[in-house]
Design a protein around this motif. Structure first.
Motif, PDB file in Angstrom:
ATOM      1  N   ASP A 132      -8.830 -54.639  50.078  1.00 41.28           N
ATOM      2  CA  ASP A 132      -7.555 -55.317  50.200  1.00 41.28           C
ATOM      3  C   ASP A 132      -7.005 -55.634  48.818  1.00 41.28           C
ATOM      4  OD1 ASP A 132      -6.455 -58.461  51.575  1.00 41.28           O
ATOM      5  OD2 ASP A 132      -5.384 -56.596  51.239  1.00 41.28           O
TER       6      ASP A 132
ATOM      7  N   SER B  93       1.097 -53.181  47.340  1.00 43.77           N
ATOM      8  CA  SER B  93       2.026 -52.990  48.450  1.00 43.77           C
ATOM      9  C   SER B  93       3.379 -52.568  47.925  1.00 43.77           C
ATOM     10  CB  SER B  93       2.184 -54.281  49.247  1.00 43.77           C
ATOM     11  OG  SER B  93       0.967 -54.595  49.862  1.00 43.77           O
TER      12      SER B  93
ATOM     13  N   SER C 197      10.449 -49.005  50.895  1.00 44.67           N
ATOM     14  CA  SER C 197       9.881 -48.383  52.082  1.00 44.67           C
ATOM     15  C   SER C 197      10.962 -47.851  53.003  1.00 44.67           C
ATOM     16  CB  SER C 197       8.968 -49.358  52.821  1.00 44.67           C
ATOM     17  OG  SER C 197       9.714 -50.430  53.321  1.00 44.67           O
TER      18      SER C 197
ATOM     19  N   SER D 153       7.791 -45.096  56.438  1.00 37.74           N
ATOM     20  CA  SER D 153       6.536 -45.779  56.753  1.00 37.74           C
ATOM     21  C   SER D 153       5.351 -44.931  56.308  1.00 37.74           C
ATOM     22  CB  SER D 153       6.446 -46.033  58.258  1.00 37.74           C
ATOM     23  OG  SER D 153       7.507 -46.854  58.673  1.00 37.74           O
TER      24      SER D 153
ATOM     25  N   ASP E 296       1.815 -43.098  56.279  1.00 39.82           N
ATOM     26  CA  ASP E 296       1.002 -42.372  57.248  1.00 39.82           C
ATOM     27  C   ASP E 296      -0.470 -42.643  56.923  1.00 39.82           C
ATOM     28  OD1 ASP E 296      -0.426 -40.546  58.767  1.00 39.82           O
ATOM     29  OD2 ASP E 296       1.057 -38.940  58.489  1.00 39.82           O
ATOM     30  N   ALA E 297      -1.055 -43.619  57.617  1.00 37.69           N
ATOM     31  CA  ALA E 297      -2.441 -44.018  57.346  1.00 37.69           C
ATOM     32  C   ALA E 297      -3.415 -42.874  57.614  1.00 37.69           C
ATOM     33  CB  ALA E 297      -2.814 -45.232  58.192  1.00 37.69           C
TER      34      ALA E 297
ATOM     35  N   ASP F 272      -5.617 -51.516  52.119  1.00 35.53           N
ATOM     36  CA  ASP F 272      -5.755 -52.322  53.333  1.00 35.53           C
ATOM     37  C   ASP F 272      -6.319 -51.413  54.424  1.00 35.53           C
ATOM     38  OD1 ASP F 272      -5.308 -53.579  55.831  1.00 35.53           O
ATOM     39  OD2 ASP F 272      -3.558 -54.640  55.061  1.00 35.53           O
TER      40      ASP F 272
ATOM     41  N   LEU G 110      -6.533 -51.714  57.624  1.00 39.73           N
ATOM     42  CA  LEU G 110      -5.781 -51.657  58.871  1.00 39.73           C
ATOM     43  C   LEU G 110      -4.358 -51.147  58.685  1.00 39.73           C
ATOM     44  CD1 LEU G 110      -6.969 -54.992  60.512  1.00 39.73           C
ATOM     45  CD2 LEU G 110      -7.819 -52.664  60.895  1.00 39.73           C
ATOM     46  N   ASN G 111      -3.754 -51.449  57.568  1.00 45.51           N
ATOM     47  CA  ASN G 111      -2.375 -51.046  57.306  1.00 45.51           C
ATOM     48  C   ASN G 111      -2.237 -50.559  55.868  1.00 45.51           C
ATOM     49  OD1 ASN G 111       0.373 -50.662  57.644  1.00 45.51           O
ATOM     50  ND2 ASN G 111       0.869 -52.781  57.133  1.00 45.51           N
TER      51      ASN G 111
ATOM     52  N   GLN H 288      -1.265 -48.861  52.415  1.00 50.41           N
ATOM     53  CA  GLN H 288      -0.022 -48.428  51.772  1.00 50.41           C
ATOM     54  C   GLN H 288      -0.304 -47.462  50.623  1.00 50.41           C
ATOM     55  OE1 GLN H 288       3.155 -49.501  52.982  1.00 50.41           O
ATOM     56  NE2 GLN H 288       1.695 -50.009  54.608  1.00 50.41           N
TER      57      GLN H 288
END
Length: 160
Positions: free
Chosen positions: A6, A11, A17, A22, A24-25, A49, A51-52, A54
């Motif tokens: 993290d 970010s 953005s 968005s 693409d993880a 991160d 889970l999300n 960037q």
């Protein structure tokens, strides 16, 4: 070698953005795995991160020329926009990008040593699939690393 950490400082601002799209993880995870498999100088390859994510940050155990370490930060969007930003401990930078940018080619290159926002050059990377773009970026990084200079880093013809 692959880890998710993290780091809120990596970010992306909200206004960027909207232009970039968005993240693409799934693509970032595939890029991470490809880089770890392809580049022996990778020390770590981590998502900011789990889970999300960037940004994917790839720490290298050597840099170009006299640099002893380097990092490549990669972002990839659901609309296939991307940035691949090389930086080293001597604060030298270059970046291969593909995204809308006023008065610039969609696929563009921010040249070393400081990767200015303008002017930019047409990128030598013409492929668009994430795996091929990743291989092209690694090829150009390897070219600079092997030759010990940034000269010609964007002079290839449609790598990889």
């Amino acid at each position: 070698m692959t880890e998710d950490v993290d780091d809120p400082h990596r970010s992306q601002p909200a206004e960027q953005s909207e232009v970039f799209g968005s993240i693409d993880a799934t693509a970032l995870r595939k890029i991470r795995d490809l880089i770890v498999a392809q580049e022996p100088l990778v020390q770590t390859a981590s998502l900011d991160d789990p889970l999300n994510p960037q940004t994917l940050s790839v720490e290298l155990s050597d840099g170009v020329g006299t640099a002893t370490t380097a990092r490549i930060d990669i972002r990839w969007s659901l609309t296939d926009n991307y940035t691949a930003h090389y930086t080293d401990e001597q604060d030298r930078n270059f970046r291969f990008d593909c995204h809308p940018k006023p008065d610039a080619p969609r696929r563009h290159f921010h040249p070393p040593p400081d990767a200015p926002s303008r002017p930019v050059e047409q990128s030598c990377i013409a492929v668009s699939e994430a795996g091929l773009v990743t291989r092209a970026v690694l090829q150009r990084w390897r070219y600079a690393h092997t030759n010990g200079t940034f000269e010609g880093v964007n002079d290839a013809e449609n790598p990889p």
